[in-house]
Design an enzyme around this catalytic site. Sequence first.
Site, mmCIF file in Angstrom:
data_model
loop_
_atom_site.group_PDB
_atom_site.id
_atom_site.type_symbol
_atom_site.label_atom_id
_atom_site.label_comp_id
_atom_site.label_asym_id
_atom_site.label_seq_id
_atom_site.Cartn_x
_atom_site.Cartn_y
_atom_site.Cartn_z
ATOM 1 N N GLY A 53 -0.252 11.502 -2.131
ATOM 2 C CA GLY A 53 -1.521 11.715 -1.131
ATOM 3 C C GLY A 53 -1.361 13.329 -0.723
ATOM 4 O O GLY A 53 -1.754 13.588 0.339
ATOM 5 N N GLY A 99 0.703 26.336 -7.664
ATOM 6 C CA GLY A 99 1.669 26.188 -8.780
ATOM 7 C C GLY A 99 2.211 24.979 -8.726
ATOM 8 O O GLY A 99 3.621 24.806 -9.167
ATOM 9 N N SER A 113 2.673 7.318 12.014
ATOM 10 C CA SER A 113 1.706 7.824 12.789
ATOM 11 C C SER A 113 2.482 7.345 14.120
ATOM 12 O O SER A 113 3.126 6.460 14.193
ATOM 13 C CB SER A 113 0.254 7.001 12.778
ATOM 14 O OG SER A 113 -0.459 7.419 13.932
ATOM 15 N N TYR A 165 -4.480 -0.601 11.124
ATOM 16 C CA TYR A 165 -3.706 0.376 10.704
ATOM 17 C C TYR A 165 -2.466 0.847 11.596
ATOM 18 O O TYR A 165 -1.314 1.142 10.911
ATOM 19 C CB TYR A 165 -4.465 1.834 11.315
ATOM 20 C CG TYR A 165 -4.112 3.153 11.014
ATOM 21 C CD1 TYR A 165 -4.222 3.789 9.882
ATOM 22 C CD2 TYR A 165 -3.656 3.843 12.101
ATOM 23 C CE1 TYR A 165 -3.594 4.976 9.592
ATOM 24 C CE2 TYR A 165 -3.243 5.020 11.964
ATOM 25 C CZ TYR A 165 -3.230 5.672 10.728
ATOM 26 O OH TYR A 165 -2.808 6.906 10.552
ATOM 27 N N ALA A 166 -2.407 0.572 12.578
ATOM 28 C CA ALA A 166 -1.025 0.650 13.784
ATOM 29 C C ALA A 166 0.043 -0.273 13.221
ATOM 30 O O ALA A 166 1.122 -0.166 13.165
ATOM 31 C CB ALA A 166 -1.379 0.539 15.059
ATOM 32 N N ALA A 167 -0.340 -1.464 12.821
ATOM 33 C CA ALA A 167 0.463 -2.501 12.463
ATOM 34 C C ALA A 167 1.151 -2.184 11.022
ATOM 35 O O ALA A 167 2.364 -2.242 10.767
ATOM 36 C CB ALA A 167 -0.030 -3.760 12.221
ATOM 37 N N ALA A 168 0.328 -1.716 10.040
ATOM 38 C CA ALA A 168 0.841 -1.007 8.944
ATOM 39 C C ALA A 168 1.813 0.256 9.178
ATOM 40 O O ALA A 168 2.675 0.085 8.405
ATOM 41 C CB ALA A 168 -0.345 -0.650 8.107
ATOM 42 N N LYS A 169 1.476 0.940 9.840
ATOM 43 C CA LYS A 169 2.147 2.087 10.219
ATOM 44 C C LYS A 169 3.673 1.621 10.984
ATOM 45 O O LYS A 169 4.872 2.272 10.742
ATOM 46 C CB LYS A 169 1.741 3.224 11.092
ATOM 47 C CG LYS A 169 0.552 3.752 10.396
ATOM 48 C CD LYS A 169 0.867 4.676 9.189
ATOM 49 C CE LYS A 169 -0.217 5.648 8.669
ATOM 50 N NZ LYS A 169 0.132 6.320 7.266
ATOM 51 N N GLU A 211 15.423 8.133 11.328
ATOM 52 C CA GLU A 211 14.618 8.470 12.334
ATOM 53 C C GLU A 211 13.495 8.714 12.151
ATOM 54 O O GLU A 211 12.519 8.605 11.502
ATOM 55 C CB GLU A 211 15.440 10.135 12.469
ATOM 56 C CG GLU A 211 16.876 10.250 12.933
ATOM 57 C CD GLU A 211 16.957 9.483 14.114
ATOM 58 O OE1 GLU A 211 16.225 9.328 15.140
ATOM 59 O OE2 GLU A 211 18.480 9.357 14.376
HETATM 60 N N1 LIG Z 1 -4.525 13.446 11.016
HETATM 61 C C1 LIG Z 1 -4.087 12.787 11.808
HETATM 62 O O1 LIG Z 1 -4.583 12.727 13.019
HETATM 63 C C2 LIG Z 1 -3.014 11.684 11.532
HETATM 64 C C3 LIG Z 1 -2.270 10.995 12.481
HETATM 65 C C4 LIG Z 1 -1.189 10.258 12.280
HETATM 66 C C5 LIG Z 1 -1.025 9.774 10.848
HETATM 67 N N2 LIG Z 1 -1.608 10.486 9.860
HETATM 68 C C6 LIG Z 1 -1.211 10.156 8.715
HETATM 69 O O2 LIG Z 1 -1.084 11.182 7.653
HETATM 70 C C7 LIG Z 1 -1.262 10.896 6.486
HETATM 71 C C8 LIG Z 1 -2.279 11.800 5.868
HETATM 72 O O3 LIG Z 1 -3.351 12.115 6.546
HETATM 73 P P1 LIG Z 1 -4.348 13.098 6.660
HETATM 74 O O4 LIG Z 1 -4.847 13.366 7.993
HETATM 75 O O5 LIG Z 1 -3.703 14.339 5.992
HETATM 76 O O6 LIG Z 1 -5.495 12.623 5.862
HETATM 77 P P2 LIG Z 1 -6.347 13.114 4.766
HETATM 78 O O7 LIG Z 1 -7.707 12.180 4.475
HETATM 79 O O8 LIG Z 1 -6.726 14.661 4.807
HETATM 80 O O9 LIG Z 1 -5.599 12.985 3.360
HETATM 81 C C9 LIG Z 1 -5.049 11.621 3.058
HETATM 82 C C10 LIG Z 1 -4.907 11.987 1.443
HETATM 83 O O10 LIG Z 1 -4.668 10.451 1.055
HETATM 84 C C11 LIG Z 1 -5.394 10.284 -0.226
HETATM 85 N N3 LIG Z 1 -5.595 8.961 -0.596
HETATM 86 C C12 LIG Z 1 -6.287 8.072 0.017
HETATM 87 N N4 LIG Z 1 -6.365 6.636 -0.804
HETATM 88 C C13 LIG Z 1 -5.454 6.937 -1.693
HETATM 89 C C14 LIG Z 1 -5.175 5.947 -2.847
HETATM 90 N N5 LIG Z 1 -5.445 4.917 -2.818
HETATM 91 N N6 LIG Z 1 -4.246 6.702 -3.646
HETATM 92 C C15 LIG Z 1 -4.072 7.949 -3.695
HETATM 93 N N7 LIG Z 1 -4.345 8.840 -2.654
HETATM 94 C C16 LIG Z 1 -4.981 8.300 -1.705
HETATM 95 C C17 LIG Z 1 -6.742 10.798 0.022
HETATM 96 O O11 LIG Z 1 -7.349 11.299 -1.141
HETATM 97 C C18 LIG Z 1 -6.092 12.212 0.678
HETATM 98 O O12 LIG Z 1 -5.824 13.371 -0.173
HETATM 99 C C19 LIG Z 1 -1.953 9.486 6.546
HETATM 100 O O13 LIG Z 1 -0.929 8.524 6.244
HETATM 101 C C20 LIG Z 1 -2.346 9.245 7.776
HETATM 102 O O14 LIG Z 1 -2.294 8.055 8.440
HETATM 103 C C21 LIG Z 1 -2.686 11.416 10.129
#
Ligand SMILES: NC(=O)c1ccc[n+]([C@@H]2O[C@H](COP(=O)([O-])OP(=O)(O)OC[C@H]3O[C@@H](n4cnc5c(N)ncnc54)[C@H](O)[C@@H]3O)[C@@H](O)[C@H]2O)c1
Length: 246
Positions: free
Chosen positions: A15, A53, A135, A148-152, A234
């Site tokens: 990701g 790179g 999260s 979503y919260a359940a998965a996290k 942690e």
């Molecule tokens: N941004 C926030 O406020 C926030 C808060 C809490 C948690 N998060 C978590 O942080 C992580 C990153 O989120 P972000 O905010 O950078 O989001 P983002 O959308 O900028 O990046 C998520 C990335 O995941 C990739 N992705 C999605 N589905 C995919 C799949 N099936 N296979 C491969 N890649 C896939 C997307 O293409 C993208 O590049 C996530 O797990 C999100 O739940 C984000």
Amino acid sequence: MTADNRKWRRALVAGGASGIGAATAARLAASGADVLIADVDATNGRRLATEIGASFIALDLTDHAAVAAAFGHLGPFDILVNSAGADQHAFFTQTEPNDWARLIALNLGAVLNATHAVLPGMQQARYGRIVNVASEAGRLGSRGGSVYAAAKGAVIAFTRSLARENGRMGITANVVAPGPIDTPMLRRAVESGGEKLMAAMTAATLVGRLGTPQEVAAVIAFLASDDAGYVTGEVLGVSGGMGCGA
Ligand SMILES: NC(=O)c1ccc[n+]([C@@H]2O[C@H](COP(=O)([O-])OP(=O)(O)OC[C@H]3O[C@@H](n4cnc5c(N)ncnc54)[C@H](O)[C@@H]3O)[C@@H](O)[C@H]2O)c1
């Protein structure tokens, strides 16, 4: 040379084409790691990989067979960062089993798939750093983001279990729990939830602002470093204090 004084690392950022994952890939590459970005978004993934790179592989991380084949072939890795994820803003009764399956397959299933493929190589090397991006929703719950919260929350329990199973093999497993971070994912949520949602998210932090992807990447890079060898199991909030006391 022992694992602890190796300067060179192979890191997989699942990701890593956008947001927190992209900032992490850039940070690890800048610190000298050999970074592989895996993401379904080939356009941004390839562009970023060229810029910093790194290498890139286009992959749907929810596809167990594809992930097993790719990482089995491209590994081993010293560092695994699981950052792929997405949310959906709707109250629970407005969601359907299809939504649940999609959210769980990505936010939990992708973490299981990548870890299952990468962990045996770490066990063999008796060294590994796993950092999963959950999260604050996984600790505090989320109004309008229950599945979503359940998965996290499950990612947190899974990571702690990995820490228990693998600690004696030199492998650490930790979670970062971001609060509202200024990424494309958050901007999509604001588009659907409006400015009120943005104001509520900012107000929920103690510092009164959104975080940056780089601020999360810095914490991930620490947990992925040799310096963090005595930190495992942690959950580290990177949320401007949103999870204070959780
Ligand atoms: N941004 C926030 O406020 C926030 C808060 C809490 C948690 N998060 C978590 O942080 C992580 C990153 O989120 P972000 O905010 O950078 O989001 P983002 O959308 O900028 O990046 C998520 C990335 O995941 C990739 N992705 C999605 N589905 C995919 C799949 N099936 N296979 C491969 N890649 C896939 C997307 O293409 C993208 O590049 C996530 O797990 C999100 O739940 C984000």
